[in-house]
Design a protein around this motif. Structure first.
Motif, PDB file in Angstrom:
ATOM      1  N   HIS A 234      -3.440  -2.449  -8.528  1.00 56.49           N
ATOM      2  CA  HIS A 234      -3.627  -1.227  -7.735  1.00 56.49           C
ATOM      3  C   HIS A 234      -2.959  -1.299  -6.371  1.00 56.49           C
ATOM      4  O   HIS A 234      -2.778  -2.365  -5.806  1.00 56.49           O
ATOM      5  CB  HIS A 234      -5.129  -0.992  -7.526  1.00 56.49           C
ATOM      6  CG  HIS A 234      -5.891  -0.698  -8.787  1.00 56.49           C
ATOM      7  ND1 HIS A 234      -6.183   0.579  -9.193  1.00 56.49           N
ATOM      8  CD2 HIS A 234      -6.402  -1.510  -9.740  1.00 56.49           C
ATOM      9  CE1 HIS A 234      -6.862   0.534 -10.337  1.00 56.49           C
ATOM     10  NE2 HIS A 234      -7.001  -0.729 -10.687  1.00 56.49           N
TER      11      HIS A 234
ATOM     12  N   ASP B 212      -0.667   0.465  -2.855  1.00 58.87           N
ATOM     13  CA  ASP B 212       0.685   0.383  -2.293  1.00 58.87           C
ATOM     14  C   ASP B 212       0.756  -0.598  -1.129  1.00 58.87           C
ATOM     15  O   ASP B 212       1.803  -0.784  -0.550  1.00 58.87           O
ATOM     16  CB  ASP B 212       1.156   1.776  -1.842  1.00 58.87           C
ATOM     17  CG  ASP B 212       0.305   2.334  -0.707  1.00 58.87           C
ATOM     18  OD1 ASP B 212      -0.753   1.746  -0.388  1.00 58.87           O
ATOM     19  OD2 ASP B 212       0.695   3.369  -0.131  1.00 58.87           O
TER      20      ASP B 212
ATOM     21  N   ASP C 266      -4.535   3.883  -3.028  1.00 55.84           N
ATOM     22  CA  ASP C 266      -4.267   3.662  -4.444  1.00 55.84           C
ATOM     23  C   ASP C 266      -4.242   5.019  -5.125  1.00 55.84           C
ATOM     24  O   ASP C 266      -5.258   5.696  -5.210  1.00 55.84           O
ATOM     25  CB  ASP C 266      -5.342   2.775  -5.068  1.00 55.84           C
ATOM     26  CG  ASP C 266      -5.051   2.521  -6.536  1.00 55.84           C
ATOM     27  OD1 ASP C 266      -3.887   2.200  -6.848  1.00 55.84           O
ATOM     28  OD2 ASP C 266      -5.961   2.672  -7.373  1.00 55.84           O
ATOM     29  N   ASP C 267      -3.069   5.416  -5.574  1.00 53.68           N
ATOM     30  CA  ASP C 267      -2.883   6.738  -6.160  1.00 53.68           C
ATOM     31  C   ASP C 267      -3.181   6.667  -7.649  1.00 53.68           C
ATOM     32  O   ASP C 267      -2.446   6.029  -8.404  1.00 53.68           O
ATOM     33  CB  ASP C 267      -1.433   7.185  -5.911  1.00 53.68           C
ATOM     34  CG  ASP C 267      -1.219   8.642  -6.279  1.00 53.68           C
ATOM     35  OD1 ASP C 267      -1.992   9.179  -7.107  1.00 53.68           O
ATOM     36  OD2 ASP C 267      -0.282   9.242  -5.739  1.00 53.68           O
ATOM     37  N   ARG C 268      -4.255   7.316  -8.062  1.00 53.82           N
ATOM     38  CA  ARG C 268      -4.644   7.267  -9.475  1.00 53.82           C
ATOM     39  C   ARG C 268      -3.633   7.979 -10.373  1.00 53.82           C
ATOM     40  O   ARG C 268      -3.628   7.759 -11.584  1.00 53.82           O
ATOM     41  CB  ARG C 268      -6.017   7.932  -9.666  1.00 53.82           C
ATOM     42  CG  ARG C 268      -7.143   7.339  -8.836  1.00 53.82           C
ATOM     43  CD  ARG C 268      -7.591   5.980  -9.321  1.00 53.82           C
ATOM     44  NE  ARG C 268      -8.052   5.986 -10.700  1.00 53.82           N
ATOM     45  CZ  ARG C 268      -8.111   4.908 -11.475  1.00 53.82           C
ATOM     46  NH1 ARG C 268      -7.716   3.742 -11.011  1.00 53.82           N
ATOM     47  NH2 ARG C 268      -8.554   4.991 -12.703  1.00 53.82           N
TER      48      ARG C 268
ATOM     49  N   MET D 163      -0.676   7.436 -10.567  1.00 54.84           N
ATOM     50  CA  MET D 163       0.380   6.496 -10.962  1.00 54.84           C
ATOM     51  C   MET D 163      -0.297   5.219 -11.420  1.00 54.84           C
ATOM     52  O   MET D 163      -1.168   4.693 -10.724  1.00 54.84           O
ATOM     53  CB  MET D 163       1.281   6.217  -9.747  1.00 54.84           C
ATOM     54  CG  MET D 163       2.510   5.388 -10.032  1.00 54.84           C
ATOM     55  SD  MET D 163       3.851   6.316 -10.828  1.00 54.84           S
ATOM     56  CE  MET D 163       4.474   7.297  -9.467  1.00 54.84           C
TER      57      MET D 163
ATOM     58  N   ASN E 113       3.403   7.646 -14.774  1.00 57.03           N
ATOM     59  CA  ASN E 113       2.577   8.758 -14.305  1.00 57.03           C
ATOM     60  C   ASN E 113       1.330   8.799 -15.164  1.00 57.03           C
ATOM     61  O   ASN E 113       1.386   8.537 -16.357  1.00 57.03           O
ATOM     62  CB  ASN E 113       3.324  10.095 -14.452  1.00 57.03           C
ATOM     63  CG  ASN E 113       4.638  10.129 -13.712  1.00 57.03           C
ATOM     64  OD1 ASN E 113       5.698  10.287 -14.321  1.00 57.03           O
ATOM     65  ND2 ASN E 113       4.593   9.992 -12.406  1.00 57.03           N
TER      66      ASN E 113
ATOM     67  N   CYS F 165      -6.935  12.055 -11.413  1.00 55.88           N
ATOM     68  CA  CYS F 165      -5.514  11.705 -11.432  1.00 55.88           C
ATOM     69  C   CYS F 165      -4.642  12.850 -10.928  1.00 55.88           C
ATOM     70  O   CYS F 165      -3.414  12.779 -11.038  1.00 55.88           O
ATOM     71  CB  CYS F 165      -5.076  11.320 -12.839  1.00 55.88           C
ATOM     72  SG  CYS F 165      -5.883   9.840 -13.449  1.00 55.88           S
TER      73      CYS F 165
ATOM     74  N   SER G  80       1.683  12.840  -8.152  1.00 55.31           N
ATOM     75  CA  SER G  80       1.471  11.771  -7.180  1.00 55.31           C
ATOM     76  C   SER G  80       1.730  12.217  -5.754  1.00 55.31           C
ATOM     77  O   SER G  80       2.505  13.143  -5.492  1.00 55.31           O
ATOM     78  CB  SER G  80       2.376  10.575  -7.498  1.00 55.31           C
ATOM     79  OG  SER G  80       1.756   9.722  -8.416  1.00 55.31           O
TER      80      SER G  80
ATOM     81  N   GLY H  22       1.628   6.899  -4.429  1.00 56.26           N
ATOM     82  CA  GLY H  22       1.922   6.612  -5.829  1.00 56.26           C
ATOM     83  C   GLY H  22       3.324   6.053  -5.989  1.00 56.26           C
ATOM     84  O   GLY H  22       3.537   5.054  -6.688  1.00 56.26           O
ATOM     85  N   TYR H  23       4.283   6.687  -5.341  1.00 47.80           N
ATOM     86  CA  TYR H  23       5.668   6.207  -5.435  1.00 47.80           C
ATOM     87  C   TYR H  23       5.829   4.862  -4.741  1.00 47.80           C
ATOM     88  O   TYR H  23       6.606   4.007  -5.170  1.00 47.80           O
ATOM     89  CB  TYR H  23       6.639   7.266  -4.901  1.00 47.80           C
ATOM     90  CG  TYR H  23       6.615   8.467  -5.806  1.00 47.80           C
ATOM     91  CD1 TYR H  23       7.283   8.434  -7.015  1.00 47.80           C
ATOM     92  CD2 TYR H  23       5.832   9.587  -5.519  1.00 47.80           C
ATOM     93  CE1 TYR H  23       7.198   9.481  -7.914  1.00 47.80           C
ATOM     94  CE2 TYR H  23       5.731  10.645  -6.405  1.00 47.80           C
ATOM     95  CZ  TYR H  23       6.423  10.589  -7.605  1.00 47.80           C
ATOM     96  OH  TYR H  23       6.331  11.617  -8.495  1.00 47.80           O
TER      97      TYR H  23
ATOM     98  N   LYS I 167       3.442   2.624  -4.468  1.00 50.07           N
ATOM     99  CA  LYS I 167       2.836   1.644  -5.377  1.00 50.07           C
ATOM    100  C   LYS I 167       3.829   1.270  -6.471  1.00 50.07           C
ATOM    101  O   LYS I 167       3.988   0.090  -6.802  1.00 50.07           O
ATOM    102  CB  LYS I 167       1.553   2.216  -5.984  1.00 50.07           C
ATOM    103  CG  LYS I 167       0.962   1.362  -7.090  1.00 50.07           C
ATOM    104  CD  LYS I 167      -0.501   1.693  -7.391  1.00 50.07           C
ATOM    105  CE  LYS I 167      -0.693   2.925  -8.249  1.00 50.07           C
ATOM    106  NZ  LYS I 167      -2.088   3.019  -8.774  1.00 50.07           N
TER     107      LYS I 167
END
Ligand SMILES: [Zn+2]
Ligand SMILES: [Zn+2]
Lengths: 261, 306, 261, 306
Positions: free
Chosen positions: B56, B58, B63-65, B67, B84, B96, B101, B105-106, B108
């Motif tokens: 998990h 970045d 923490d982007d769910r 991604m 994704n 999510c 994202s 997300g990117y 991470k």
């Protein structure tokens, strides 16, 4: 009738020639009107130093969208440009650079294959010759009429930026009003130094798209140059008249006196 | 698998390829690719891995769910997965953010990719997003910068990257994890610069004309194969991947194993040079204009400090 | 009297041996009590595989703080450890690794010269032999009695992490309760993979310092493992009993089958 | 400067060095280093540069005013500057959060440093902070991670880094921009692992005993010179740098020019090897215990993929 220009910022009317004498900056409130690509080059390059890169790229309608060829022709006539970017080599304060100047006047500065290709070529030229690359952005985003190919320009220009990185060649970006969409999400955010003109709109999603998502109006100044400075994505906001000396300083400090090589 | 199973598997594949050659319309694919019961990145990862560990965050903001990143082994071979994630039910859809994202997300994804590079692990990406989330917060945290940086970094990453568009491949949000050595599309997946709804409202000046737009935009796997944007089409069961997820999963897994056998043995110079050249020459319709493109690119490449 | 242990989470009392049989994890509510460094090594290393690194480092009172020597002696007696970390080499599921296990029982796991030195040595050993380095953290921060030298341990351990990076050696961190201050702001946040035990306190500034700054209580769960996971600084929260197999998986996937070399 | 001026300058320096050898107490230095009229990073940068351009932002989250970064030229030589910024008046103090950075400040510093490395520009850091800001938001955005990453990255940066502690050198917040090839302290600056107030309340169990703590902690430039933590002491005017800022500025500038002449000509391998060795052996009191320290370090260093 074209002799009067209205300032959307201080709401005064000016004689066109007066504003033009200030490189299209409002003499009263410093509002930066759009500057044509040709005038931009004049304002930056040492006199007579600009040599345009070969300009023979084919017209293309890669996904065969109806009416796109016609639209391109109209834009060529209207803007007197062959596409939404001019690229070439010049000197700035005596120092060589490869430059690309986008123009919002040609289909909203949208990036299709030709625009992406020309910008990429300018970057590759810079990398080949160890000359800094300077790109003036102005774009509504991807050229949707070119479908998936317009998306691919993001990859192409960004991978050219990777080559600049790996060859130690400087990339300077000057964000001008407006810079959005696929241009923001590719080379425009990849400069070693990113400058912005005051009051420019800079973002990925356009304001109306965001307003559609969140269901209300955006606050005043959201996505402005000043906002992006505060949010950490712009190195400095520079008035148009100061750009030549700022770029000259950056070129010098990014090319000379390299230590520990 | 027993020999009989293998044979049956290939027979089904043949039948599906035949179907694919006719194929669905753009709009049908759009609808199919958006179906909530369509298998997503998590499904494929969990199903093809002997073991998978989600990693998990970045290391910057959150923490982007939307991604998913982690490490899995496929028949003992370690792979970094990036995908994704839309979520498998309404609760998870919301968690999510329907696969859209934010910058984290990117970022991470980039962290996972850089870690893969450091430890010489190949990367497999699963693309399935309507696009990056166009909200205020993501804008303020630099969604444009995050996608841009990924495009740049992935283009010179020194390990193999295989990407699969398994559902919706929407715009910069899809491209942000879509740069690689091989790009595949599931038969009914779509890939486009903007949603058909967006295309319709901007270029056709009527959002209701999305169906028409979906055809005009040429966003199906067959279109993109014709354009040489993707390397190949991965077949789905006749009623779509959702009707027989395991079949598609097997096809993806076979593709991964086959490609990795080849790509993992290359020197990273060759790998990256070829990747850059492919990106550089992707506009087939422009190639004639600049015949010296690849020469110059390769000349620059030799000067990089790899 | 020592036979009963109270769980601060579910507020039950347990027979010490019962909890000990679960590696000091509450059998009712999964609360992770502190585990001694020796027990930790037993729980992770293959039986009989642990060999401690040389342990002859000198006692030192570098800025000559009154009473520090005495305090060190007391802590040695009380904790039966020579300092707040044990380092050595072992195998985990048959695979070699260099490990360092900090102990909160020795002066709150604070990092002075010896602790920093031993952790650095373990990392350098890993880099030299291409063996993954695994560090279990537990620390209140810098050992203030060693003044500026305790601050320098952050630099020393972080620069060792840089060498791991540059030699492609894996660094796995397991954050245990509590990990704060100079340890958090150095090697603890530099793992290729950072695991945390459930419910651990993980932060730079301690909760009381932050509360002093903001003038109010912190919300429940602030700086917990779960909070750090959500904020993107922890890769995964792993129950104590799952750590051996998780570490085994990580070692395998970070050392075997390397492509494009 | 005329010859006469130069002579006078050196005479003053001599006198000041004599003063420095006696020097102020720890607590006097603490008070002096915190005086609001003490010249800060901005002053020194602006005064010694022919030209200076501030560059903003971490490209991730924000622009931290408590950290200044930019490029300047000193007698034509390009240098990247990084410094804690407290602000010159109350309004700016507040804007700059009294020199206490959040994670974005350290990430901005790292961006500036990486950019300097890319373009082979030496780096000069000015340290002047009570510490990183211990607030909720900074914690949530990973202040520990941000400082840790800087320590790691700065330790192997391939360009010379000169650091000057010009006022308060407080804890990890100071160290976060304090790893380099040379570390100097102004005569009356302080450098410590915690504020004397913090030390007093934790170890002496009485915050009022800060003055006593300041002596016990050995935090003056003379103490740190004795410990071999710093390379040298930069003299101040008898009443402190605030009474004659230009004098101290000149001394700093001379030091920079002298060091860069030497350090910029080294290969980066030598530069980084020496830096790592210095960090590795900084605990003089431990050196006897592990005589093989440097040998092992250098052996590892030869294996890095520079
Ligand atoms: Zn105006
Ligand atoms: Zn319990």
């Amino acid at each position: 009738m074209n002799n009067v220009i209205h300032c959307p910022s201080c709401h005064r009317d000016f004689d066109y020639d007066v504003v033009a004498a200030y490189q299209m900056v409002c003499p009263k409130c410093n509002h930066h009107h759009r500057l044509s690509a040709v005038k931009r080059i004049e304002s930056i390059a040492d006199e007579g130093s600009f040599v345009e890169f070969s300009n023979e790229m084919a017209f293309a309608n890669p996904i065969e969208i109806e009416g796109y060829d016609e639209k391109l022709k109209q834009n060529r006539t209207k803007s007197k440009m062959s596409e939404a970017v001019i690229t070439g080599r010049c000197t700035i304060d005596g120092k060589p650079a490869c430059i690309a100047v986008m123009s919002f006047d040609f289909m909203g500065g949208s990036m299709g294959s030709v625009v992406g290709e020309k910008i990429t070529e300018a970057m590759i030229e810079g990398a080949l010759n160890g000359e800094p690359v300077i790109i003036f952005t102005a774009s509504g985003g991807a050229r949707m009429q070119e479908g998936i190919f317009s998306l691919m320009q993001m990859a192409k220009t960004a991978s050219a930026a990777a080559l600049l990185e790996q060859t130690g060649t400087a990339l300077f970006i000057v964000l001008t009003h407006p810079t959005t969409g696929g241009v923001t999400a590719s080379f425009a955010m990849l400069g070693d130094v990113i400058l912005a003109e005051p009051g420019a709109l800079i973002g990925f999603a356009g304001p109306r798209v965001i307003e559609g998502t969140i269901g209300r109006k955006l606050p005043e100044g959201f996505q402005s140059s000043e906002f992006q400075l505060e949010k950490g994505f712009v190195d400095a906001i520079v008035d148009r008249e100061d750009l030549p000396k700022t770029l000259s300083f950056l070129i010098t400090t990014h090319t000379e006196g390299r230590c520990n090589e | 698998m027993s020999e009989r199973t293998v044979q049956k598997f290939y027979e089904t594949l043949d039948k599906m390829e035949e179907m694919a050659s006719k194929g669905r319309s753009g709009w049908e694919c759009v609808l199919l690719s958006r179906q909530p019961n369509r298998p997503g990145a998590s499904y494929y990862i969990e199903s093809m891995c002997d073991n998978f560990m989600e990693l998990h965050g970045d290391r910057l903001y959150g923490d982007d769910r939307a991604m998913i990143t982690g490490i899995g082994t496929i028949e003992g071979r370690a792979v970094t997965f990036i995908g994704n994630r839309k979520g498998e039910n309404l609760k998870k859809n919301i968690e999510c953010n329907y696969g859209m994202s934010n910058p984290e997300g990117y970022r991470k994804a980039l962290r996972a990719a850089k870690q893969a590079e450091k430890f010489h692990r190949p990367i497999v990406c699963f693309i399935d997003t309507p696009g990056a989330y166009p909200g205020m917060e993501g804008e303020a945290r630099g969604i444009g910068e995050a996608i841009a940086r990924n495009l740049k970094e992935f283009s010179t990453l020194k390990v193999p990257i295989l990407s699969f568009i398994i559902g919706e491949g929407g715009s910069g949000g899809a491209l942000g994890i879509g740069i690689g050595d091989k790009l595949y599309m599931l038969e009914n997946a779509v890939y486009s610069v903007i949603t058909p709804e967006g295309f319709a409202s901007i270029l056709l000046r009527d959002p209701a004309r999305a169906q028409e737009a979906a055809e005009a935009m040429k966003m199906t796997s067959r279109d993109l194969k014709n354009f040489n944007i993707i390397h190949d089409i991965i077949p789905e069961a006749p009623n779509g991947a959702q009707s027989d997820p395991m079949l598609t999963c097997k096809a993806i897994k076979e593709t991964i194993m086959r490609d990795l056998d080849i790509l993992c043995d290359k020197s990273y110079e060759n790998l990256v040079r070829y990747r850059l050249k492919k990106i550089r020459t992707i506009d087939a319709h422009l190639r004639q204009a600049s015949p010296q493109i690849s020469t110059k690119l390769l000349e620059v490449f030799t000067r990089t400090k790899q």
